[in-house]
Design a protein around this motif. Structure first.
Motif, PDB file in Angstrom:
ATOM      1  N   GLN A 261      -3.608   5.519  -1.991  1.00  0.00           N
ATOM      2  CA  GLN A 261      -2.298   5.158  -2.516  1.00  0.00           C
ATOM      3  C   GLN A 261      -2.051   5.865  -3.842  1.00  0.00           C
ATOM      4  OE1 GLN A 261      -1.883   1.060  -3.765  1.00  0.00           O
ATOM      5  NE2 GLN A 261       0.295   1.015  -3.258  1.00  0.00           N
ATOM      6  N   ARG A 262      -0.848   6.437  -3.987  1.00  0.00           N
ATOM      7  CA  ARG A 262      -0.490   7.149  -5.220  1.00  0.00           C
ATOM      8  C   ARG A 262       0.679   6.425  -5.887  1.00  0.00           C
ATOM      9  NH1 ARG A 262      -1.325  13.581  -3.921  1.00  0.00           N
ATOM     10  NH2 ARG A 262      -2.784  13.337  -2.178  1.00  0.00           N
TER      11      ARG A 262
ATOM     12  N   VAL B 285      10.141  14.229  -8.656  1.00  0.00           N
ATOM     13  CA  VAL B 285       8.902  13.805  -9.321  1.00  0.00           C
ATOM     14  C   VAL B 285       8.042  13.016  -8.347  1.00  0.00           C
ATOM     15  CG1 VAL B 285       7.939  12.478 -11.244  1.00  0.00           C
ATOM     16  CG2 VAL B 285       9.988  13.852 -11.595  1.00  0.00           C
ATOM     17  N   GLY B 286       8.677  12.238  -7.464  1.00  0.00           N
ATOM     18  CA  GLY B 286       7.928  11.523  -6.429  1.00  0.00           C
ATOM     19  C   GLY B 286       7.196  12.478  -5.510  1.00  0.00           C
ATOM     20  N   ARG B 287       7.848  13.570  -5.133  1.00  0.00           N
ATOM     21  CA  ARG B 287       7.191  14.574  -4.276  1.00  0.00           C
ATOM     22  C   ARG B 287       6.063  15.265  -5.025  1.00  0.00           C
ATOM     23  NH1 ARG B 287      12.552  14.823  -2.161  1.00  0.00           N
ATOM     24  NH2 ARG B 287      13.283  16.233  -3.778  1.00  0.00           N
ATOM     25  N   PHE B 288       6.284  15.523  -6.319  1.00  0.00           N
ATOM     26  CA  PHE B 288       5.228  16.088  -7.163  1.00  0.00           C
ATOM     27  C   PHE B 288       3.982  15.192  -7.106  1.00  0.00           C
ATOM     28  CE2 PHE B 288       3.106  15.822 -11.304  1.00  0.00           C
ATOM     29  CZ  PHE B 288       2.796  17.144 -11.563  1.00  0.00           C
ATOM     30  N   LEU B 289       4.194  13.893  -7.119  1.00  0.00           N
ATOM     31  CA  LEU B 289       3.088  12.935  -7.122  1.00  0.00           C
ATOM     32  C   LEU B 289       2.405  12.851  -5.760  1.00  0.00           C
ATOM     33  CD1 LEU B 289       1.654  10.444  -8.553  1.00  0.00           C
ATOM     34  CD2 LEU B 289       3.484   9.059  -7.543  1.00  0.00           C
TER      35      LEU B 289
ATOM     36  N   VAL C 171     -12.426   5.851  -3.595  1.00  0.00           N
ATOM     37  CA  VAL C 171     -11.113   5.695  -4.238  1.00  0.00           C
ATOM     38  C   VAL C 171     -10.044   5.345  -3.203  1.00  0.00           C
ATOM     39  CG1 VAL C 171      -9.246   6.920  -5.424  1.00  0.00           C
ATOM     40  CG2 VAL C 171     -11.590   7.136  -6.250  1.00  0.00           C
ATOM     41  N   HIS C 172      -9.334   4.228  -3.460  1.00  0.00           N
ATOM     42  CA  HIS C 172      -8.227   3.814  -2.596  1.00  0.00           C
ATOM     43  C   HIS C 172      -6.875   3.879  -3.307  1.00  0.00           C
ATOM     44  CE1 HIS C 172     -11.556   2.212  -0.205  1.00  0.00           C
ATOM     45  NE2 HIS C 172     -10.697   2.108   0.801  1.00  0.00           N
ATOM     46  N   HIS C 173      -6.900   3.958  -4.637  1.00  0.00           N
ATOM     47  CA  HIS C 173      -5.657   3.942  -5.412  1.00  0.00           C
ATOM     48  C   HIS C 173      -5.785   4.907  -6.591  1.00  0.00           C
ATOM     49  CE1 HIS C 173      -5.264  -0.080  -3.483  1.00  0.00           C
ATOM     50  NE2 HIS C 173      -6.524  -0.219  -3.850  1.00  0.00           N
ATOM     51  N   VAL C 174      -4.714   5.676  -6.843  1.00  0.00           N
ATOM     52  CA  VAL C 174      -4.638   6.498  -8.049  1.00  0.00           C
ATOM     53  C   VAL C 174      -3.295   6.226  -8.731  1.00  0.00           C
ATOM     54  CG1 VAL C 174      -4.522   8.824  -9.017  1.00  0.00           C
ATOM     55  CG2 VAL C 174      -6.142   8.334  -7.177  1.00  0.00           C
ATOM     56  N   VAL C 175      -3.374   5.801  -9.992  1.00  0.00           N
ATOM     57  CA  VAL C 175      -2.163   5.582 -10.794  1.00  0.00           C
ATOM     58  C   VAL C 175      -2.068   6.717 -11.812  1.00  0.00           C
ATOM     59  CG1 VAL C 175      -0.972   4.025 -12.393  1.00  0.00           C
ATOM     60  CG2 VAL C 175      -2.379   3.080 -10.534  1.00  0.00           C
ATOM     61  N   VAL C 176      -0.941   7.398 -11.848  1.00  0.00           N
ATOM     62  CA  VAL C 176      -0.728   8.484 -12.819  1.00  0.00           C
ATOM     63  C   VAL C 176       0.320   8.021 -13.820  1.00  0.00           C
ATOM     64  CG1 VAL C 176      -0.116  10.891 -13.162  1.00  0.00           C
ATOM     65  CG2 VAL C 176      -1.284  10.207 -11.053  1.00  0.00           C
ATOM     66  N   ASP C 177      -0.102   7.827 -15.062  1.00  0.00           N
ATOM     67  CA  ASP C 177       0.803   7.376 -16.126  1.00  0.00           C
ATOM     68  C   ASP C 177       1.524   8.583 -16.747  1.00  0.00           C
ATOM     69  OD1 ASP C 177       2.066   5.673 -17.830  1.00  0.00           O
ATOM     70  OD2 ASP C 177       0.318   5.216 -19.069  1.00  0.00           O
ATOM     71  N   GLU C 178       2.701   8.335 -17.282  1.00  0.00           N
ATOM     72  CA  GLU C 178       3.509   9.388 -17.936  1.00  0.00           C
ATOM     73  C   GLU C 178       3.637  10.606 -17.017  1.00  0.00           C
ATOM     74  OE1 GLU C 178       4.852   8.459 -20.654  1.00  0.00           O
ATOM     75  OE2 GLU C 178       3.498   7.122 -21.737  1.00  0.00           O
ATOM     76  N   VAL C 179       3.933  10.354 -15.735  1.00  0.00           N
ATOM     77  CA  VAL C 179       3.946  11.447 -14.757  1.00  0.00           C
ATOM     78  C   VAL C 179       5.057  12.449 -15.067  1.00  0.00           C
ATOM     79  CG1 VAL C 179       5.400  10.253 -13.055  1.00  0.00           C
ATOM     80  CG2 VAL C 179       3.752  11.963 -12.287  1.00  0.00           C
TER      81      VAL C 179
ATOM     82  N   GLY D 296       0.795  -1.227   0.000  1.00  0.00           N
ATOM     83  CA  GLY D 296       0.000   0.000   0.000  1.00  0.00           C
ATOM     84  C   GLY D 296       0.817   1.260   0.000  1.00  0.00           C
ATOM     85  N   ASP D 297       2.171   1.155  -0.196  1.00  0.00           N
ATOM     86  CA  ASP D 297       3.028   2.343  -0.209  1.00  0.00           C
ATOM     87  C   ASP D 297       2.804   3.151  -1.483  1.00  0.00           C
ATOM     88  OD1 ASP D 297       4.106   1.399   2.120  1.00  0.00           O
ATOM     89  OD2 ASP D 297       6.004   0.728   1.239  1.00  0.00           O
ATOM     90  N   HIS D 298       3.084   4.454  -1.376  1.00  0.00           N
ATOM     91  CA  HIS D 298       3.191   5.267  -2.585  1.00  0.00           C
ATOM     92  C   HIS D 298       4.455   4.839  -3.325  1.00  0.00           C
ATOM     93  CE1 HIS D 298       0.156   7.718  -0.816  1.00  0.00           C
ATOM     94  NE2 HIS D 298       0.951   8.372   0.018  1.00  0.00           N
ATOM     95  N   ALA D 299       4.457   4.935  -4.658  1.00  0.00           N
ATOM     96  CA  ALA D 299       5.671   4.576  -5.404  1.00  0.00           C
ATOM     97  C   ALA D 299       5.730   5.305  -6.727  1.00  0.00           C
ATOM     98  CB  ALA D 299       5.722   3.064  -5.645  1.00  0.00           C
ATOM     99  N   LEU D 300       6.957   5.568  -7.157  1.00  0.00           N
ATOM    100  CA  LEU D 300       7.213   6.091  -8.501  1.00  0.00           C
ATOM    101  C   LEU D 300       8.049   5.050  -9.225  1.00  0.00           C
ATOM    102  CD1 LEU D 300       7.151   8.483 -10.573  1.00  0.00           C
ATOM    103  CD2 LEU D 300       9.373   9.143  -9.627  1.00  0.00           C
ATOM    104  N   VAL D 301       7.533   4.534 -10.343  1.00  0.00           N
ATOM    105  CA  VAL D 301       8.245   3.525 -11.128  1.00  0.00           C
ATOM    106  C   VAL D 301       8.824   4.212 -12.358  1.00  0.00           C
ATOM    107  CG1 VAL D 301       8.073   1.316 -12.318  1.00  0.00           C
ATOM    108  CG2 VAL D 301       6.625   1.761 -10.314  1.00  0.00           C
ATOM    109  N   VAL D 302      10.157   4.273 -12.432  1.00  0.00           N
ATOM    110  CA  VAL D 302      10.847   4.953 -13.527  1.00  0.00           C
ATOM    111  C   VAL D 302      11.496   3.888 -14.403  1.00  0.00           C
ATOM    112  CG1 VAL D 302      12.614   6.643 -14.132  1.00  0.00           C
ATOM    113  CG2 VAL D 302      11.303   6.919 -12.015  1.00  0.00           C
TER     114      VAL D 302
END
Length: 955
Positions: free
Chosen positions: A194-195, A208-212, A159-167, A45-51
């Motif tokens: 969760q973001r 970018v992670g902080r932006f998210l 809403v429990h999860h938000v995925v942002v593509d091409e962040v 359930g952590d926030h994550a940025l996948v690069v």
């Protein structure tokens, strides 16, 4: 390998039995690297940025743990009314392959996946509101609208999860800044969720992670950064094609020169050697020009860019995916994940300008997680090649540019205050402030700035503000404004291009192109084909055209700024010069220096030798070499070139400072043109390079911002930005049909002390300039870390920027490229048009925008003088009630110029705009009988050369 397989098994083991069974059915036995590293924290359930690059399974990386969590929750608690997850993508239409994959997973897990964007029908919207899907795929703009609907608000509470593509794409745009506040508005409804961000390679993933995740400091600790090394997964080759006998023959067929023919041939050689190739170019103009050359050769290549109609784009996408096209020629329209099937090679035509752009484009090749992506960069001239080599080396090392986040954009704040009032009906201004400043780009927004924005919105009647009770409420205009401004993308009028024979849409043209160029009879290229304009209908915003076969047409002047070359890339080019220059000064052969470059960079000896040819010639002049830490100022005729390897934005900033301060010293206008390695100034005859060097030494670095802001006050750039910002503040009510054009000049004065003006200046600084970095350059000049030297005459390096603008289409004559260069330069040069009848009207315009028969809009007189852009003293002389001898001469010349324009129209303006061609010589050129237009420009060129040879006698 066994450790990796064990880690992979451990990653999939975090997922439920249903998902694991579906993975087996899908054939996914081993996770990709992003999946292996990101699924465990996401499952927690952590926030994550996948690069990671394209094709590494980023979508499944994010969605498998999300879908698993939703399925498990429903198994334990039963189905709920509401949307459990949002998948936000900047693409208006989700790529079809991704949508099919998500829907497949939904079917396997008994979950509903649906899509909602601007084209979704009213029936589908109603259905989604009454019976929300478990997962909704949407765009940032559609989320704005969803946040205000009563039923959808209820659905969004779950809403429990938000995925942002091409962040990464959103992080550097205002629509991304808008989304960050939108997510905080969603948090007011749904509580914490969760973001997850999916990103191409960026230089500052933590930022970018902080932006998210937002400005909450604790978010830093819970946002997992999963970054896949891309350097080992890409291979590049930089090459400038060697001209062959075949290219000389091809040049005749393509109506161009041998150099351009070699580029076309080399690209097609790469296409022939592969099954499916993407050919990336940097501008739509180049896409159309190159596409027309491919069409001339019957090459099986499609053209794809944003100005083509949706139908035309989908058609080429489908044909390429089906293997019916060998290659797709495209702009950044193909950078984001549009599904066109498997790609096995990428060609980049000319330098990609940025490391991130190269990685993103070449990363589209291979399309399998363990496969190396291959790309070829075809370059055109020395600057282009050295720049491409620097970018390719930096890409392999992973030295990627940082995302340029729009911090504190006030028009976004204005837009979102209205959104918050739409959400709540009424709320305290302090609550609105707290919500806005939770978003990372607005963490430093002050209360006083926020209050000023609120007052502006009240003044424009978009919200009601009760300052005494700290209350914001809806007004009569709130609803109307909000739905007209769901997007932060500026509204720009587009003209539809319609084939008059078939009635089908060819594409679109920007309004400024239509105004400047589109007259009946003119020829341009679109979709790789030639079209003649038959009619322009301003009411219907349509340009009607008919297809032609003539290859001698012009390329449209597409609106859009050049991709700026970053400071670090330009510095590396300067470092290359510092390595090669001393060797050439010692007499080293070019072949030996080129060999050294092939050891350091991914290129061949011919390409390296051609790239170094400019430096080899420069050494022969014995002029100093401009490098990363040496500025060389050169002076010839009325031109001073400041050779400075600081990139587009720093050079633009320094150039504006120099043109302002040199202009103040001389009392004359100073023309400015920049590229990443040069600042070119058109100066009065009395100014030399030494004076420009003095300005660099003497300018206080702390004054740069103030000088720039002052220089912007009368610029078209700021006026254009201000009109866009004012529309977002509701000061220009475009939904009421108000025209921006006539109001812009009045706007500047009226809005100077408002948040709108502050935001327009901030945006110009952010998009076009680099004030802090330019100030640092001046500080380093003062401390002698950067050397400034001067030299007389033009040098090969200083003149190198001019050669880069050559077009792909040219007339057939032997000296076609020279004549075309003269034409292009004069069309782009500016003139002052000054009415000698009323003496009031004065306008500065590029020659291409001057009408065939110039007339004064104030008094209708056709007695219009065409003057050099720095000839303000001539205007003063004409207006002076009492004139000295010099002013009398200036006035006489102005009247001669006006008489020529009155008699010969634009032809006279063109002749007068040339360098060193006064009214007498212009009259002589115009009077000469000739067979074609090229002869006219040849005569102009000869006169310019004569002036250059004899100028020392005149100055």
């Amino acid at each position: 390998m066994s450790d990796q397989r064990a880690a992979g098994s451990a990653a999939f083991a975090q997922l439920g039995e249903q998902v694991r069974a579906a993975l087996s059915e899908r054939g996914f036995s081993t996770p990709t690297e992003p999946q292996r590293r990101a699924i465990p924290p996401l499952a927690r359930g952590d926030h994550a940025l996948v690069v990671a690059p394209t094709g590494t399974g980023k979508t499944e990386t994010a969605m498998l743990p999300v879908l698993d969590a939703i399925a498990r929750n429903q198994a334990e608690n039963g189905p709920r009314f509401g949307i459990s997850a949002l998948y936000v993508t900047p693409l208006r239409a989700l790529n079809r392959d991704m949508r099919q994959r998500l829907e497949w997973w939904g079917e396997q897990l008994d979950l509903r996946v649906d899509v909602r964007h601007g084209d979704t029908t009213d029936y589908q919207r109603q259905k989604q509101a009454n019976d929300p899907p478990d997962v909704l795929v949407t765009t940032p703009e559609t989320l704005q609208a969803m946040l205000t609907g009563s039923k959808l608000r209820e659905a969004l509470e779950d809403v429990h999860h938000v995925v942002v593509d091409e962040v990464h794409e959103l992080a550097s745009a205002k629509r991304g800044a808008q989304l960050t506040i939108g997510l905080e508005r969603l948090r007011e409804l749904a509580g914490d969720f969760q973001r997850i961000g999916l990103s191409a390679t960026v230089g500052d993933p933590a930022e970018v992670g902080r932006f998210l995740t937002g400005a909450d400091e604790s978010a830093d600790e819970t946002c997992e950064i999963v970054e896949v090394d891309v350097g080992s997964k890409v291979e590049f080759e930089v090459r400038e094609p060697e001209i062959t006998d075949e290219d000389e023959r091809l040049a005749g067929e393509l109506v161009t020169d041998e150099s351009v023919a070699s580029h076309v041939r080399a690209i097609l050689d790469v296409v022939d050697a592969h099954d499916s190739t993407l050919i990336f170019v940097n501008t739509r103009q180049t896409a159309e020009a190159l596409g027309s050359r491919f069409k001339k050769l019957d090459a099986n290549v499609g053209v794809h860019h944003g100005s083509l109609s949706k139908e035309a784009r989908i058609d080429v996408e489908d044909r390429f995916k089906a293997g019916k096209l060998d290659a797709l020629l495209c702009t950044s329209s193909m950078e984001l994940g549009i599904d066109v099937g498997r790609i096995d090679h990428v060609v980049q035509y000319s330098s990609p300008r940025e490391v991130a752009r190269l990685l993103q484009r070449v990363g589209r090749a291979g399309h399998r997680s363990e496969q190396v992506s291959h790309g070829t960069i075809v370059t055109k001239h020395p600057d282009d090649t050295l720049e491409a080599l620097a970018i390719a080396r930096r890409a392999k090392r992973g030295d990627v540019e940082a995302a340029a986040i729009h911090d504190g954009s006030l028009d976004t704040v204005a837009n979102q205050i209205v959104g918050l009032v739409m959400d709540f009906g009424e709320l305290s201004a302090m609550r609105a402030y707290d919500i806005v400043t939770r978003a990372y780009p607005f963490r430093d927004l002050t209360k006083s700035e926020f209050k000023e924005v609120c007052r502006e919105l009240k003044g424009n009647r978009l919200v009601w503000l009760d300052e005494e009770n700290d209350q914001l409420e809806k007004s009569s205009k709130t609803w109307q404004y909000f739905y007209a401004n769901l997007s932060m993308i500026p509204d720009e009028q587009k003209y539809t291009v319609e084939d008059i024979a078939s009635g089908s849409q060819v594409g679109t043209l920007d309004e400024r192109f239509v105004v400047n160029f589109a007259q009946p009879g003119e020829i341009f290229v679109q979709r790789g084909e030639m079209w003649r304009i038959t009619e322009v209908d301003d009411d219907e915003e349509t340009v009607k055209v008919s297809p032609i076969e003539d290859p001698g047409g012009e390329i449209p002047s597409w609106v859009g700024a050049e991709i700026p070359v970053p400071y670090d890339v330009a510095q590396e080019v300067g470092e290359m010069r510092a390595v090669a220059g001393p060797q050439f000064e010692r007499g080293a052969p070019r072949e030996g220096v080129a060999r050294e470059f092939t050891n350091r960079y991914p290129t061949d000896r011919h390409t390296a030798s051609e790239a170094l040819s400019q430096l080899d010639r420069h050494a022969e002049t014995e002029a100093p070499f401009p490098t990363a830490d040496r500025i060389v100022v050169e002076h010839a005729a009325n031109t001073v070139v400041v050779n400075a390897c600081f990139g587009h934005k720093v050079n633009e900033t320094l150039g504006r400072v120099l043109s302002s301060l040199v202009g103040q010293r001389t009392g004359s206008s100073v023309g400015l043109e920049v590229d990443p390695y040069r600042i070119e100034l058109d100066v009065p005859a009395k100014v030399n390079g030494q004076e420009v060097a003095e300005v660099l030494h003497e300018t206080d670095p702390s004054h740069v911002e103030a000088i720039i802001e002052l220089s912007l006050k009368h610029s078209d750039t700021l006026k254009f930005k201000l009109s866009q910002v004012a529309a977002k503040f509701g000061a220009l009510r475009t939904w009421e049909g108000g025209s921006r054009g006539p109001q812009i000049s009045r706007l500047m004065a009226a809005l100077e002390d408002t948040p709108m003006y502050d935001e327009a200046v901030r945006e110009v600084f952010h998009d076009d300039l680099a004030v802090e970095a330019a100030s640092d350059v001046l500080r380093r000049i003062r401390s002698e870390e950067i050397e400034v030297v001067t030299t007389g005459g033009r040098t090969p390096v200083g003149s190198g920027g001019r050669s880069s603008g050559r077009e792909l289409l040219a007339p057939e004559n032997a000296d076609a490229s020279v004549i075309q260069t003269v034409k292009d330069r004069i069309r782009d040069d500016e003139v002052i048009l000054f009415c000698l009848h009323c003496e009031d009207w004065k306008r500065r315009k590029p020659v291409r925008r001057v009408r065939d028969r110039p007339a004064c809009p104030e008094c209708d007189s056709t007695r219009i003088a065409a003057l050099n852009p720095w000839a303000d003293e001539v205007v003063k002389a004409v207006r002076a009630p009492e004139k000295d001898d010099e002013q009398e001469k200036m006035t006489e010349r102005a009247y001669k110029a006006a008489n020529l324009v009155q008699s010969h129209g634009k032809q006279a303006v063109i002749a007068l705009a040339a360098r060193g061609v006064g009214p007498r010589n212009a009259a002589r050129i115009i009077a000469k009988l000739r067979e074609d237009e090229d002869e006219f420009y040849r005569d102009i060129l000869e006169q310019e050369r004569q002036y250059a040879r004899t100028q020392s006698f005149w100055d």
